[in-house]
Enzyme design. Structure first.
Site, PDB file in Angstrom:
ATOM      1  N   ASP A   1       0.866  -1.161   0.000  1.00 11.86           N
ATOM      2  CA  ASP A   1       0.000   0.000   0.000  1.00 11.86           C
ATOM      3  C   ASP A   1       0.913   1.225   0.000  1.00 11.86           C
ATOM      4  O   ASP A   1       2.095   1.115   0.288  1.00 11.86           O
ATOM      5  CB  ASP A   1      -0.850  -0.060   1.262  1.00 11.86           C
ATOM      6  CG  ASP A   1      -1.644   1.189   1.465  1.00 11.86           C
ATOM      7  OD1 ASP A   1      -2.236   1.656   0.488  1.00 11.86           O
ATOM      8  OD2 ASP A   1      -1.677   1.695   2.590  1.00 11.86           O
TER       9      ASP A   1
ATOM     10  N   THR B   1      -0.082   4.902   1.122  1.00 16.22           N
ATOM     11  CA  THR B   1      -0.243   5.833   2.222  1.00 16.22           C
ATOM     12  C   THR B   1      -0.033   5.133   3.562  1.00 16.22           C
ATOM     13  O   THR B   1      -0.660   4.124   3.834  1.00 16.22           O
ATOM     14  CB  THR B   1      -1.654   6.438   2.194  1.00 16.22           C
ATOM     15  OG1 THR B   1      -1.948   6.728   0.849  1.00 16.22           O
ATOM     16  CG2 THR B   1      -1.718   7.660   3.032  1.00 16.22           C
TER      17      THR B   1
ATOM     18  N   PHE C   1      -9.989  22.504  -7.806  1.00 13.56           N
ATOM     19  CA  PHE C   1      -9.093  21.535  -8.419  1.00 13.56           C
ATOM     20  C   PHE C   1      -9.886  20.319  -8.887  1.00 13.56           C
ATOM     21  O   PHE C   1     -10.816  19.881  -8.240  1.00 13.56           O
ATOM     22  CB  PHE C   1      -8.056  21.076  -7.388  1.00 13.56           C
ATOM     23  CG  PHE C   1      -7.045  20.132  -7.939  1.00 13.56           C
ATOM     24  CD1 PHE C   1      -5.875  20.618  -8.513  1.00 13.56           C
ATOM     25  CD2 PHE C   1      -7.255  18.764  -7.906  1.00 13.56           C
ATOM     26  CE1 PHE C   1      -4.935  19.758  -9.027  1.00 13.56           C
ATOM     27  CE2 PHE C   1      -6.325  17.897  -8.435  1.00 13.56           C
ATOM     28  CZ  PHE C   1      -5.159  18.394  -8.994  1.00 13.56           C
TER      29      PHE C   1
ATOM     30  N   ARG D   1       6.931  16.557  -5.396  1.00 13.25           N
ATOM     31  CA  ARG D   1       5.746  16.964  -6.151  1.00 13.25           C
ATOM     32  C   ARG D   1       5.865  18.445  -6.420  1.00 13.25           C
ATOM     33  O   ARG D   1       6.061  19.228  -5.497  1.00 13.25           O
ATOM     34  CB  ARG D   1       4.516  16.769  -5.304  1.00 13.25           C
ATOM     35  CG  ARG D   1       4.230  15.384  -4.880  1.00 13.25           C
ATOM     36  CD  ARG D   1       2.794  15.424  -4.641  1.00 13.25           C
ATOM     37  NE  ARG D   1       2.348  14.587  -3.576  1.00 13.25           N
ATOM     38  CZ  ARG D   1       1.089  14.204  -3.531  1.00 13.25           C
ATOM     39  NH1 ARG D   1       0.238  14.585  -4.444  1.00 13.25           N
ATOM     40  NH2 ARG D   1       0.672  13.448  -2.559  1.00 13.25           N
TER      41      ARG D   1
ATOM     42  N   GLY E   1      -4.800   3.745  -3.452  1.00 11.12           N
ATOM     43  CA  GLY E   1      -6.058   4.374  -3.809  1.00 11.12           C
ATOM     44  C   GLY E   1      -5.837   5.774  -4.349  1.00 11.12           C
ATOM     45  O   GLY E   1      -6.776   6.466  -4.697  1.00 11.12           O
TER      46      GLY E   1
ATOM     47  N   ARG F   1      -5.789   4.224  -7.750  1.00 12.93           N
ATOM     48  CA  ARG F   1      -7.238   4.323  -7.645  1.00 12.93           C
ATOM     49  C   ARG F   1      -7.897   2.965  -7.463  1.00 12.93           C
ATOM     50  O   ARG F   1      -8.951   2.692  -8.002  1.00 12.93           O
ATOM     51  CB  ARG F   1      -7.817   4.982  -8.913  1.00 12.93           C
ATOM     52  CG  ARG F   1      -7.540   6.439  -9.006  1.00 12.93           C
ATOM     53  CD  ARG F   1      -8.806   7.242  -8.877  1.00 12.93           C
ATOM     54  NE  ARG F   1      -8.490   8.593  -8.434  1.00 12.93           N
ATOM     55  CZ  ARG F   1      -8.925   9.117  -7.302  1.00 12.93           C
ATOM     56  NH1 ARG F   1      -9.692   8.425  -6.513  1.00 12.93           N
ATOM     57  NH2 ARG F   1      -8.606  10.335  -6.952  1.00 12.93           N
TER      58      ARG F   1
ATOM     59  N   ASP G   1      -1.359  -0.644   5.994  1.00 14.61           N
ATOM     60  CA  ASP G   1      -1.603  -0.171   7.359  1.00 14.61           C
ATOM     61  C   ASP G   1      -3.075   0.114   7.644  1.00 14.61           C
ATOM     62  O   ASP G   1      -3.470   0.177   8.780  1.00 14.61           O
ATOM     63  CB  ASP G   1      -0.804   1.101   7.622  1.00 14.61           C
ATOM     64  CG  ASP G   1      -1.376   2.284   6.867  1.00 14.61           C
ATOM     65  OD1 ASP G   1      -1.790   2.083   5.721  1.00 14.61           O
ATOM     66  OD2 ASP G   1      -1.413   3.386   7.424  1.00 14.61           O
TER      67      ASP G   1
ATOM     68  N   ASN H   1      -8.326  -0.447   4.472  1.00 16.91           N
ATOM     69  CA  ASN H   1      -8.475  -0.720   3.048  1.00 16.91           C
ATOM     70  C   ASN H   1      -7.487  -1.773   2.555  1.00 16.91           C
ATOM     71  O   ASN H   1      -7.596  -2.261   1.451  1.00 16.91           O
ATOM     72  CB  ASN H   1      -8.317   0.566   2.240  1.00 16.91           C
ATOM     73  CG  ASN H   1      -6.994   1.244   2.510  1.00 16.91           C
ATOM     74  OD1 ASN H   1      -6.466   1.150   3.615  1.00 16.91           O
ATOM     75  ND2 ASN H   1      -6.445   1.887   1.522  1.00 16.91           N
ATOM     76  N   ASP H   2      -6.525  -2.109   3.391  1.00 19.77           N
ATOM     77  CA  ASP H   2      -5.544  -3.111   2.982  1.00 19.77           C
ATOM     78  C   ASP H   2      -5.865  -4.491   3.535  1.00 19.77           C
ATOM     79  O   ASP H   2      -5.170  -5.451   3.239  1.00 19.77           O
ATOM     80  CB  ASP H   2      -4.151  -2.707   3.465  1.00 19.77           C
ATOM     81  CG  ASP H   2      -3.799  -1.310   3.019  1.00 19.77           C
ATOM     82  OD1 ASP H   2      -4.084  -0.995   1.861  1.00 19.77           O
ATOM     83  OD2 ASP H   2      -3.260  -0.542   3.827  1.00 19.77           O
TER      84      ASP H   2
END
Lengths: 933, 352
Positions: free
Chosen positions: A365, A367, A530, A587, A669, A775, A801, A804-805
């Site tokens: 993952d 994040t 944005f 970035r 994601g 995503r 972590d 979602n994982d």
């Protein structure tokens, strides 16, 4: 949890008897109470019971620990409306239809329909990091009809009926309606009103909501795949070995039986006894010269039991024990102990230790796993001059790889600087340059541009400031951590944004002429938000002098098109800096502004308002068009560089793992751009790597989506994905030894994972050096993991972590959870938990290596000693006409495995180190070697 | 010279650990930072260098060969007389040996003359040796009841004794196939012309006499069936004193075995003649077994046993040979230590 008090015994017994060997031993134990057995019954049952007991106790303890954690979650409290007031209730007690009040920074206890919030327009901000890994806040808004229910008392006598879809796993859809009792009218509900469990309320004092799904019905839990009983490859391989041994066993038993049968038959021929001392004239079933076939058949069973030593009963127990001890060693490894968060590594299920030594693919993952989930403003380029001396993780890693001592010296210098300044504690800000800090910028050449640059940072965003009343410190709540980093940077550089009202923003500014701090108010006229299509955002403000400005920031490719042609004295220098920053894994955003004429603004205003108020399908397009008009001829100010702060040691660790021949996939994601950036940052993507991008953001697909014909979209999407996969494959086949990176987005992934395309997709992905899936939903992560696991047949490791994982962690051969961060779901679902990604290196290369080599040699040793023992028995049988007489004493035979010879083997399994830890880390290719073996 | 290379004397004290971490109190609260838990205990892992391997083989050879020689010499010092008499003791005119041996009316006394090949020092052990007799057959081994043998009150305990359990409803003491088939040939010796007394006491294990066979257990209903197996027992002598039975009931592990019959406490001279008068009662003819009488002296090694010496010599010799072979190989075609090119995965990648 896998077991409950009632089901524990049958269920765990079932688990136990999934092992071939245990079934065999059960049969033996039953037979040993009949006269066929070569030894006494108790001696066969004893060890089996011992073995089963030990394993079951171990299972019970592990499961009990898991249960403790579950109970902890279930006992969290929330406020529920009961008897006219809100009372604290445990999460377990929540029922569908309850009205709950959730306060700021609390997790939602169940899936809720938002009724109202502390804001007048009933909006609330939600952080869904646990669901999709995205850190930006999402806006939810309730229906108008319920938005007035703004205090506790208003719920008295309130009644409504909600009808909605059945529980399902789709996080982004919700269909239903609400019927208020007084009004007898139905209002439709959408995902906009749905607050999902495990997401967090942010920036909002409190919300009221109605529970629609609880527990396992919630979308999160629907996404969770059930915890499978994981068995390690070695165990499966061992089963294979045991089948082989079993057939050898049958073979020699048959030989024995035949010989025995013949000897028995010859003992009594025509009434003449041969071996008279056996009294063949007075036979029983086991020894019957008149019926040697029966005797031989019975003898077959005797032999099977006797030669049971070929099948090591205590092997499983010993392995379990060894793994448990190995796990203890892993837990107590000080090199995997994270001091700041006080968390050691923790091997939660010890079944899979040796798998750690065979990992082929790592699915990670992003994040919270690779990154710390915080952005740091680290560099900027203003008016063609680069500021900022910070060094990124990527640069450090690159410097290390090149072995350049200069940079490391420099780095040390920077660290000293940090400490002397005592400032490194500011989150989101790692900018060091005395030329512009502490107000020194006024002496720089382009001080006017610098002033504008900082002002833009302080204004062009959608953050909300929060002033701590006691200390006066300002903290910011932002939709994305980038924005927070900008505002913090502006604050540190002298442009403090401290208040936002409906009308505009308030700043403390440093006045360059007077050198004093002044308060200024900027009236915000419009925010052009944005979006991933626009890839820029702008704010139109009017300052106190009545001048109107447009402030824009956006991706360099977009922004450069929109700069005015005349003003380009430093645009080339800036572009160069941007490229440098990107190489360093940062970035970048380009900042630009323009002063607007009254007439021009009025024109835009009219058009924009008209677009906003239009209700037609092309409303968004009209808005874009209007915005496009005004975001032109901008004057370049400079560029910012923000570091998506990687966890310590990540690039280095990834590099080492890659050198050890492990493939690393990133499943995130996040947006594609972010994911690619991180790919560069953690040296997963390198310059010169060819990128194969599979996406559905192509014009024709978008056009089709506007059309809304679902069938056509599906068809076209699929064709497009298949085509892109095939093109990618061709590209790889065409080129020789270039390395490729595959980047695929979530929508395409949906089609790529369909049954008929997934093989092609997997082929392509395996051919690529690195794979990034952006995503992707939790379910997709799990599906990709399954695809890799079954497709390659090699050991996969998933690390993550957040909640979602969980799916992918459970699906992978080994799931690793990052502990220490918020949310324990991933850790609870994992097999091993570590505090930081970098510990993975030691976990795999040192402990994995050791455990694997230990277990393998231990299994071999074990089989060796048992076969040796079994063969002596067999040889002895040949000297006693295979009568089934044992060479050794009963107890010494049955305890041979369990007690007498298990200790040396176990000791070897626990302590043996074929190579020391330092060498494991140094000589990474050993890892490859082991995998081949 | 012997070289032992110690690959990993893991002494982290001076190296990595001192510089990388100093355990803070926080760590110590939760984790034990000992060399044991960190798996950093000193370890010794010999690397099998050619010199090291050759030296080990040489050492083993040097130790084993002398032991082998000594054992062989000791074994050769043992003087042994083996006389097979099962065929010789059946009169030559008898064609059906089985019928002869089963006929209890015929006197089966037989006289054998043995010549002493070398001087024999007392004590001389007298054994009988049987061949092809499966005392280790499971049916046979199981067929006894230890409780009954030990304890007078358990006289009726005959489980496992099948098929020699009871006679006319009465329990047989001692029951079971083993006791039933006790060896019953007898020997008397004459040295030149004098009678040679044979000591038949203390031929069984002391522990057997004291603990496994009761001094108050007397034979009952023994050998009363139609089929008589072997020796009959004097019903007035307790089992603990029936040493022939005790010796027999300690079953042999292999189908060829010797059992002690008695001892002779007389020195025998070379070329002395010994006349043995024996009763050839025991039936080995039905299963083609052999019967032999053995007289043997003993040394520190026990009886005659060449195997041990030969085994030592073989292993020692093999080690010398290997040491020699490896030395040659080492001198002719040496390999660099730790050459990565020989590793399987390196070879594979080179091959492709």
């Amino acid at each position: 949890t896998k077991y409950s008090a009632v089901t524990f015994i049958p269920k765990s017994l079932f688990e136990q008897f999934r092992r071939v060997a245990n079934i065999y031993f059960l049969v033996v134990a039953c037979l040993s109470y009949t006269p066929i057995a070569p030894f006494r019954g108790a001696t066969a049952v004893g060890p089996l019971v011992l073995v089963l007991l030990v394993t079951m106790v171990k299972e019970a303890i592990e499961d009990w620990r898991r249960k403790q954690q579950d109970i902890e979650v279930n006992n969290r409290k929330t406020k529920v409306f009961q008897d006219g007031a809100f009372r604290h209730t445990k999460w377990t007690k929540l029922r569908v239809g309850d009205v709950v009040k959730v306060e700021k920074d609390e997790f939602f206890p169940a899936d809720l329909v938002l009724l109202s919030s502390s804001y007048d327009d009933a909006i609330c901000y939600v952080e869904t990091m646990n669901l999709d890994g995205e850190t930006n806040l999402k806006l939810k808004q309730s229906l108008d009809v319920t938005s007035r229910l703004q205090d506790d008392d208003s719920f008295r006598g309130f009644g409504a009926v909600i009808r909605c879809e059945d529980p399902n796993a789709n996080l982004y859809s919700f269909v239903g309606n609400i019927e208020i009792e007084e009004q007898q009218q139905q209002y439709p509900l959408s995902p906009q009103q749905l607050l999902l469990r495990d997401s967090k309320l942010r920036n909002t004092e409190y919300v009221y909501g109605v529970v629609v799904f609880t527990g396992h019905d919630t979308k999160v839990m629907q996404n969770a795949t059930s915890a499978p009983s994981k068995r390690s490859k070695i165990e499966k391989k061992m089963d294979g070995a045991i089948y082989v041994l079993m057939s050898i066993l049958v073979l020699i038993s048959v030989i024995g039986s035949v010989v025995f049968g013949l000897a028995t038959k010859h003992d009594l021929v025509d009434g003449r006894m041969k071996r008279w001392y056996l009294r063949p004239d007075n036979p029983d079933n086991i020894y019957d010269p008149n019926n040697p076939a029966v005797s031989a058949a019975l003898h077959f069973f005797t032999a099977m039991i006797l030669y049971g030593y070929f099948i090591p009963i205590s092997l499983y127990v010993s392995i379990e024990l060894v793994k448990l001890l190995q796990a203890l060693f892993i837990n107590s490894d000080i090199h995997m102990y994270h001091e700041e968060s006080d968390t050691p590594a923790h091997a939660r299920t010890s079944n899979l230790n040796e798998e750690l030594g065979q990992v082929y693919t790592i699915l990670t993952d992003k994040t919270g796993t690779l990154t710390c989930n915080s952005m740091e403003f680290i560099k900027c380029s203003i008016a063609g001059t680069a500021y900022g001396r910070g060094i990124t993780e990527v640069e450090k890693a690159m410097a290390k790889r090149n072995g350049s001592p200069v940079i490391s010296d420099f780095e040390l210098g920077v660290e000293d600087f940090h400490q002397s300044e005592g400032r490194s504690a500011i989150k989101g800000f790692n900018f060091r340059d005395e030329r512009v800090m502490d107000g020194n910028w006024v002496h720089q050449q382009h001080s006017g541009v610098i002033e504008m640059f900082f002002r833009l940072l302080a204004i062009c965003h959608t953050c909300i400031p929060e002033v701590d009343e006691v200390t006066g410190k300002i903290s910011y709540e932002a939709e994305s951590p980038d924005e927070a980093a900008f505002v913090v940077a502006a604050h540190e550089l002298g442009f403090t944004f401290y208040q936002r009202t409906q009308a505009g923003v308030y700043l403390h500014e440093l006045d360059p002429s007077s050198g004093e701090q002044v308060d200024r108010f900027y009236k915000v006229l419009h925010v052009l938000e944005f979006s991933s299509a626009r890839r820029r955002m702008s704010v139109i403000v009017k300052d106190e002098e009545g001048k109107t400005f447009i402030f824009s920031k956006g991706a360099d490719s977009i922004m450069y098109e929109r700069l005015s042609n005349s003003e380009s004295t430093y645009s080339e220098a800036t572009q160069k800096h941007i490229n440098d920053y990107a190489d360093a894994g940062l970035r970048t955003l380009v900042l630009a502004y323009r002063q607007l004429e009254e007439i021009e603004y009025a024109k835009f205003e009219r058009k924009f308002t008209a677009a906003k108020n239009s209700v037609s399908a092309d409303r968004d397009e009209l808005i874009d068009e209007a915005a496009d008009l005004i975001e032109r001829d901008l004057i370049l100010l400079g560029a910012t560089a923000v570091e998506d702060k990687l966890q310590k040691g990540v690039p280095d660790c990834i590099d080492k793992l890659a050198k050890a021949g492990i493939k690393i996939w990133v499943l995130t994601g996040d947006k594609m751009e972010t994911a690619i950036n991180i790919g560069y940052a953690c040296s997963l993507l390198r310059q010169g790597m060819k990128q194969i991008t599979i996406t559905l953001d192509t014009p024709d697909i978008i056009a089709l989506e506007k059309g809304g014909d679902k069938g056509a979209i599906n068809k076209a999407s699929k064709v497009s994905v298949v085509q892109q996969i095939n093109e990618g494959k061709k590209l790889i086949n065409a080129s020789g030894n270039e390395s490729f990176a595959l980047i695929i987005d979530g929508k395409s992934l949906t089609y790529a994972l369909k049954d008929d395309t997934k093989a092609a997709f997997l082929d392509l992905a395996i051919a690529c050096g690195s794979v990034i899936c952006c995503r992707s939903s939790p379910k997709q992560k799990a599906l990709v993991t399954r695809l890799v696991k079954t497709g390659t047949g090699k050991v996969t490791l998933a690390i993550g972590d957040g909640a979602n994982d969980v799916g992918m962690i459970q699906e992978a051969d080994i799931g690793v959870g990052i502990s220490g961060a918020e949310g324990m779901q991933a850790v609870m679902a994992s097999d091993v938990s570590i505090a930081q990604f970098r510990f993975l290196e030691r976990l795999l290369l040192v402990h994995g290596h050791w455990c694997y080599s230990r277990i393998s040699s231990m299994v071999c040793y074990f089989l060796y000693k048992n076969i040796t023992f079994g063969v002596t028995l067999f040889l002895y049988e040949s000297l006693s006409t295979f009568s089934g007489q044992t060479l050794y004493n009963d107890w010494s035979m049955s305890l041979y495995n369990v007690l007498f010879t298990s200790l040396p083997v176990i000791a070897m399994g626990v302590f043996d180190q074929d190579v020391s830890a330092r060498f494991c880390l140094k000589v990474r290719s050993r890892y490859i070697g082991l995998k081949i073996n | 010279p012997m070289v032992l290379r110690i690959a990993e004397l893991t002494s982290f004290g001076a190296g990595a650990s001192a510089s990388t971490h100093q355990p803070s109190p926080a760590i110590q609260n939760h984790m034990l930072d000992s060399k044991f838990t960190q798996q950093e205990l000193p370890a010794c892992k010999p690397i099998l260098t050619p010199k090291w391997v050759i030296s080990v083989f040489l050492l083993v050879g040097v130790i084993f060969v002398p032991i082998g020689v000594a054992s062989l010499l000791a074994s050769n010092k043992v003087v042994e007389i083996v006389d097979r008499y099962d065929d010789a003791c059946v009169p030559s005119n008898v064609t059906n040996k089985l019928a002869y041996i089963q006929n209890s009316t015929i006197s089966k006394t037989c006289r054998r003359t043995l010549k002493v090949p070398k001087d024999m020092k007392q004590p001389i052990f007298v054994y009988y040796q049987l061949n092809n007799f499966y005392q280790n057959h499971r049916r046979y081994v199981k067929s006894r009841n230890d409780q009954q043998l030990r304890d007078a009150s358990k006289a009726n305990e005959t489980t496992l004794c099948d098929p020699e359990k009871t006679r006319d409803g009465m329990a047989i003491v001692p029951c079971g196939l083993i006791a039933w088939s006790t060896f019953n040939d007898t020997y008397t010796f004459q040295h030149n012309t004098n009678n040679l007394s044979i000591d038949k006491t203390d031929i069984s294990w002391k522990s057997d006499r004291d603990h496994k066979f009761g001094s108050d257990v007397f034979p009952k209903n023994f050998q009363k069936g139609p089929l008589i197996g072997g020796k009959t027992l004097n019903e007035s002598i307790p089992l603990s004193e029936q040493e022939d039975l005790i010796v027999w009931m300690r079953t042999a592990a292999l189908p060829t075995f010797r059992k002690l019959y008695g001892r002779i406490y007389v020195d025998l001279k070379e070329n002395d003649t010994i006349t043995v008068t024996l009763d050839n009662n025991y039936n080995t003819y039905s299963f083609d077994g052999k019967k032999s009488l053995v007289l043997s002296t003993s040394t520190w090694l026990g009886g005659k046993n060449d195997f041990l010496g030969l085994a030592y010599l073989t292993v020692g010799g093999l080690c010398f040979f290997l040491a020699f072979a490896f030395t040659l190989l080492y001198l002719i075609k040496p390999r660099k230590l730790g050459d990565n090119n020989y590793l399987s995965w390196n070879r594979n990648s080179a091959g492709h």
